[in-house]
Design a protein around this motif. Sequence first.
Motif, mmCIF file in Angstrom:
data_model
loop_
_atom_site.group_PDB
_atom_site.id
_atom_site.type_symbol
_atom_site.label_atom_id
_atom_site.label_comp_id
_atom_site.label_asym_id
_atom_site.label_seq_id
_atom_site.Cartn_x
_atom_site.Cartn_y
_atom_site.Cartn_z
ATOM 1 N N GLY A 170 -3.271 -8.542 -5.820
ATOM 2 C CA GLY A 170 -2.688 -9.734 -5.928
ATOM 3 C C GLY A 170 -3.825 -10.680 -6.456
ATOM 4 N N GLN A 171 -3.458 -11.826 -6.804
ATOM 5 C CA GLN A 171 -4.146 -12.945 -7.116
ATOM 6 C C GLN A 171 -5.042 -13.721 -6.137
ATOM 7 N N GLY A 172 -4.535 -13.763 -4.812
ATOM 8 C CA GLY A 172 -5.058 -14.007 -3.752
ATOM 9 C C GLY A 172 -4.453 -15.618 -3.153
ATOM 10 N N THR A 173 -4.579 -16.013 -2.005
ATOM 11 C CA THR A 173 -4.028 -17.265 -1.356
ATOM 12 C C THR A 173 -5.025 -17.668 -0.523
ATOM 13 N N GLN A 174 -5.432 -19.147 -0.715
ATOM 14 C CA GLN A 174 -6.420 -19.477 0.131
ATOM 15 C C GLN A 174 -5.908 -19.878 1.597
ATOM 16 N N VAL A 175 -6.672 -19.513 2.667
ATOM 17 C CA VAL A 175 -6.354 -19.993 4.151
ATOM 18 C C VAL A 175 -7.500 -20.757 4.459
ATOM 19 N N THR A 176 -7.451 -21.900 5.076
ATOM 20 C CA THR A 176 -8.506 -22.786 5.471
ATOM 21 C C THR A 176 -8.225 -23.321 6.905
ATOM 22 N N TYR B 134 -7.123 -14.584 0.837
ATOM 23 C CA TYR B 134 -6.570 -13.380 1.197
ATOM 24 C C TYR B 134 -5.963 -12.946 0.053
ATOM 25 N N TYR B 135 -6.087 -11.519 0.051
ATOM 26 C CA TYR B 135 -5.352 -10.679 -1.178
ATOM 27 C C TYR B 135 -4.741 -9.556 -0.405
ATOM 28 N N CYS B 136 -3.473 -9.202 -0.959
ATOM 29 C CA CYS B 136 -2.866 -8.067 -0.639
ATOM 30 C C CYS B 136 -2.928 -7.117 -1.806
ATOM 31 N N ALA B 137 -3.029 -6.041 -1.398
ATOM 32 C CA ALA B 137 -3.169 -4.716 -2.460
ATOM 33 C C ALA B 137 -2.281 -3.473 -2.271
ATOM 34 N N ALA B 138 -2.201 -2.733 -3.033
ATOM 35 C CA ALA B 138 -1.221 -1.441 -3.153
ATOM 36 C C ALA B 138 -2.046 -0.371 -3.643
ATOM 37 N N ASP B 139 -1.537 0.798 -2.862
ATOM 38 C CA ASP B 139 -2.252 2.229 -3.685
ATOM 39 C C ASP B 139 -1.040 3.138 -3.182
ATOM 40 N N LEU B 140 -1.162 4.204 -3.670
ATOM 41 C CA LEU B 140 -0.482 5.394 -3.363
ATOM 42 C C LEU B 140 -1.132 6.073 -2.061
ATOM 43 N N ARG B 141 -2.308 5.715 -2.015
ATOM 44 C CA ARG B 141 -3.225 6.385 -0.761
ATOM 45 C C ARG B 141 -3.844 5.417 -0.062
ATOM 46 N N SER B 142 -3.696 5.582 1.203
ATOM 47 C CA SER B 142 -4.296 4.730 2.235
ATOM 48 C C SER B 142 -5.624 4.786 2.277
#
Length: 123
Positions: A114-120, A94-102
């Motif tokens: 982001g670099q990601g985080t594993q969900v199992t 799972y990654y989060c992300a950011a931008d000025l525009r939706s």
Amino acid sequence: QVQLVESGGGLVQAGGSLRLSCAASGRTFSNYVMGWFRQAPGKEREFLAVVDWSGGITYYIDSVKGRFTISRDNTKNTVYLQMNSLKPEDTAVYYCAADLRSSRLRVGSPGYWGQGTQVTVSS
């Protein structure tokens, strides 16, 4: 530049819950629309949810609507993804992300990842 760091992933049984966090730094967090994506093994990265700068407007894809909740705390420069009723098919990075525009987030082209985080999720 915006730096994003996810946390909160892990191993959970089907039906369980996890809350992911994404801490942002570098620029004014409240200027940015924030989103969550995931990528399962052998699959393309998938957009999941987005929240506007205020936290008042959210959007979800159908497969997570009603189970996942995106929120943000601008005082803590953090966006969250509360995941309930997890299923084995939710297993992914799972990654989060950011931008000025939706619009750029929703088509999978945000300015920052982001670099990601594993969900199992085990069955």
